[in-house]
Design a protein around this motif. Structure first.
Motif, PDB file in Angstrom:
ATOM      1  N   ILE A 171      -3.257   9.459   2.554  1.00  0.00           N
ATOM      2  CA  ILE A 171      -2.910   8.297   3.380  1.00  0.00           C
ATOM      3  C   ILE A 171      -2.656   7.083   2.494  1.00  0.00           C
ATOM      4  CG2 ILE A 171      -4.220   9.145   5.360  1.00  0.00           C
ATOM      5  CD1 ILE A 171      -6.401   7.109   4.675  1.00  0.00           C
ATOM      6  N   ALA A 172      -2.032   6.066   3.108  1.00  0.00           N
ATOM      7  CA  ALA A 172      -1.702   4.858   2.347  1.00  0.00           C
ATOM      8  C   ALA A 172      -2.825   3.839   2.363  1.00  0.00           C
ATOM      9  CB  ALA A 172      -0.421   4.226   2.894  1.00  0.00           C
ATOM     10  N   ALA A 173      -3.452   3.648   3.545  1.00  0.00           N
ATOM     11  CA  ALA A 173      -4.414   2.538   3.630  1.00  0.00           C
ATOM     12  C   ALA A 173      -5.317   2.667   4.848  1.00  0.00           C
ATOM     13  CB  ALA A 173      -3.678   1.197   3.680  1.00  0.00           C
ATOM     14  N   PHE A 207       2.133   7.166   3.448  1.00  0.00           N
ATOM     15  CA  PHE A 207       2.699   6.379   4.536  1.00  0.00           C
ATOM     16  C   PHE A 207       1.693   6.005   5.622  1.00  0.00           C
ATOM     17  CE2 PHE A 207       5.226   5.748   8.415  1.00  0.00           C
ATOM     18  CZ  PHE A 207       6.115   4.779   7.962  1.00  0.00           C
ATOM     19  N   ASP A 208       0.793   6.899   5.990  1.00  0.00           N
ATOM     20  CA  ASP A 208      -0.056   6.685   7.161  1.00  0.00           C
ATOM     21  C   ASP A 208      -1.165   5.674   6.885  1.00  0.00           C
ATOM     22  OD1 ASP A 208       0.268   9.059   9.545  1.00  0.00           O
ATOM     23  OD2 ASP A 208       1.315   9.350   7.642  1.00  0.00           O
ATOM     24  N   ILE A 209      -1.458   4.877   7.929  1.00  0.00           N
ATOM     25  CA  ILE A 209      -2.471   3.830   7.842  1.00  0.00           C
ATOM     26  C   ILE A 209      -3.404   3.951   9.043  1.00  0.00           C
ATOM     27  CG2 ILE A 209      -2.877   1.331   7.867  1.00  0.00           C
ATOM     28  CD1 ILE A 209      -0.142   0.991   6.538  1.00  0.00           C
ATOM     29  N   ALA A 227       0.829  -1.210   0.000  1.00  0.00           N
ATOM     30  CA  ALA A 227       0.000   0.000   0.000  1.00  0.00           C
ATOM     31  C   ALA A 227       0.858   1.253   0.000  1.00  0.00           C
ATOM     32  CB  ALA A 227      -0.929  -0.011   1.211  1.00  0.00           C
ATOM     33  N   ARG A 228       1.918   1.240   0.792  1.00  0.00           N
ATOM     34  CA  ARG A 228       2.797   2.413   0.864  1.00  0.00           C
ATOM     35  C   ARG A 228       3.573   2.602  -0.437  1.00  0.00           C
ATOM     36  NH1 ARG A 228       4.347   1.219   7.224  1.00  0.00           N
ATOM     37  NH2 ARG A 228       2.844   2.738   8.093  1.00  0.00           N
ATOM     38  N   LEU A 229       4.035   1.508  -1.020  1.00  0.00           N
ATOM     39  CA  LEU A 229       4.744   1.618  -2.289  1.00  0.00           C
ATOM     40  C   LEU A 229       3.820   2.105  -3.399  1.00  0.00           C
ATOM     41  CD1 LEU A 229       7.046  -1.553  -2.501  1.00  0.00           C
ATOM     42  CD2 LEU A 229       7.754   0.829  -2.331  1.00  0.00           C
ATOM     43  N   TYR A 230       2.619   1.538  -3.465  1.00  0.00           N
ATOM     44  CA  TYR A 230       1.694   1.850  -4.556  1.00  0.00           C
ATOM     45  C   TYR A 230       1.187   3.289  -4.477  1.00  0.00           C
ATOM     46  CZ  TYR A 230      -2.413   1.664  -7.571  1.00  0.00           C
ATOM     47  OH  TYR A 230      -3.343   1.929  -8.544  1.00  0.00           O
ATOM     48  N   ARG A 273      -8.799  10.153  -0.321  1.00  0.00           N
ATOM     49  CA  ARG A 273      -7.504  10.630   0.195  1.00  0.00           C
ATOM     50  C   ARG A 273      -6.351   9.781  -0.291  1.00  0.00           C
ATOM     51  NH1 ARG A 273     -11.644  11.992   2.937  1.00  0.00           N
ATOM     52  NH2 ARG A 273     -11.731  13.858   4.227  1.00  0.00           N
ATOM     53  N   GLY A 274      -6.579   9.032  -1.368  1.00  0.00           N
ATOM     54  CA  GLY A 274      -5.511   8.280  -2.013  1.00  0.00           C
ATOM     55  C   GLY A 274      -5.207   6.938  -1.387  1.00  0.00           C
ATOM     56  N   GLY A 275      -5.991   6.515  -0.413  1.00  0.00           N
ATOM     57  CA  GLY A 275      -5.684   5.294   0.317  1.00  0.00           C
ATOM     58  C   GLY A 275      -6.300   4.053  -0.290  1.00  0.00           C
TER      59      GLY A 275
END
Length: 326
Positions: A286-288, A193-195, A186-189, A318-320
């Motif tokens: 956010i990531a996920a 960073f935040d989950i 999730a962070r790479l894609y 928010r991009g997650g």
């Protein structure tokens, strides 16, 4: 006398007083909260149903004594085992068959929980035993490095249950490893960073996933899980908002609510809490978002209707990525 003890910091169990046959029900409850409450449920011996007869006879137990098992458990087993155990007198399990368990003294139990949330067909099911025996006679273990037909048949069948574009399977050896991989991907894609996870959640006990896990019994005073934020769990049974119109489900809260049919105030309030978390506790991107579709260790929590659908929309805005853990 049937006694039900309910505790928000641990588990509840049901036992009958019939010698040789007992009901055993162990259920995880929310692992946060200051008090332990006893249920008002009481039954006289005449009201307790007898278990059905069983034509299976367990082997006679000839192993080590109970005292020796407890001694080994205290001295040689991981202390975490004792940390998450809430019973005063343990059940010394010897053998299982279908929905039943037998202890070392030959007492039969009706198992209403079946392990730790991962055993869905009872114990030693004949069909499962036969399939396992068939495979063990051919090959015990291999890896995806090699092209082994059974692994590929399994991956194809598993992927067939997913909607497009979820058609890729990555096999791991544990839930913690799977969730660490999901965090990493999730962070790479997303490049974020935040989950976010729910309070009361359990997503693993490894250094990375311990940040996702929001359950005091599994926490230690060491740095872990950088970038993980916990938000309020939308628990309609124990949370501040909820009532009998919150879900279309066999598992219903008995709390009354003033919501009109088809309108859930609890859902609106819990979504508002998530919006506050997004607005105040994490970056704009956010990531996920991790969530168990039904929270397990937190107490078999089912969320209000449409909660996850609305939460997923907020996260994706928010991009997650939205990750359903089990």
């Amino acid at each position: 006398m049937l006694k039900v003890v309910s505790c928000v910091t641990g588990r509840w169990a049901v036992f009958t007083g019939h010698p040789g046959n007992r009901l055993l029900s162990v259920k995880n409850l929310r692992a946060s909260g200051p008090s332990c409450q006893k249920s008002g449920l009481r039954c006289s011996p005449s009201e307790i149903p007898e278990m059905p007869s069983c034509n299976f006879s367990p082997e006679e137990y000839k192993g080590m004594s109970k005292a020796r098992m407890i001694e080994i458990r205290k001295q040689n087993c991981n202390p975490m085992t004792m940390k998450v155990t809430y019973y005063k007198k343990p059940v010394f399990i010897h053998q299982g068959y279908m929905q039943y368990l037998w202890d070392v003294d030959g007492t039969r139990y009706l198992d209403m929980f079946a392990g730790v949330a991962t055993v869905g067909v009872g114990h030693c099911h004949p069909k499962v035993n036969a399939a396992a025996e068939k495979q063990l006679k051919k090959l015990w273990h291999t890896t995806l490095i090699y092209v082994y037909p059974t692994l590929h048949e399994y991956c194809e069948k598993l992927a067939s249950y997913f909607p497009d574009p979820l058609q890729v399977v990555f096999l791991t050896n544990s839930g913690s490893e799977a969730n660490e991989l999901a965090m990493f991907m999730a962070r790479l894609y997303t490049g974020n960073f935040d989950i976010i996870t729910f309070r009361g959640s359990y997503h693993g006990g490894s250094p990375m996933t311990m940040g996702l896990t929001s359950n005091a019994a599994y926490k230690y005073p060491v740095a872990n899980g950088l970038g993980c934020t916990n938000t309020m769990c939308p628990d309609v049974f124990r949370g501040p908002w909820g009532g009998k119109h919150c879900r279309d489900s066999p598992v219903q809260t008995t709390r009354e609510c003033s919501c009109a049919q088809g309108h859930c105030e609890a859902n609106e309030q819990y979504i508002k809490q998530l919006k506050e978390t997004l607005a105040t506790s994490v970056p704009p991107r956010i990531a996920a978002f991790f969530a168990e579709p039904i929270q397990g260790v937190g107490g078999a929590v089912q969320y209000p209707k449409n909660y996850l659908k609305e939460a997923y929309k907020l996260v994706r805005e928010r991009g997650g990525i939205c990750i359903a853990d089990e």
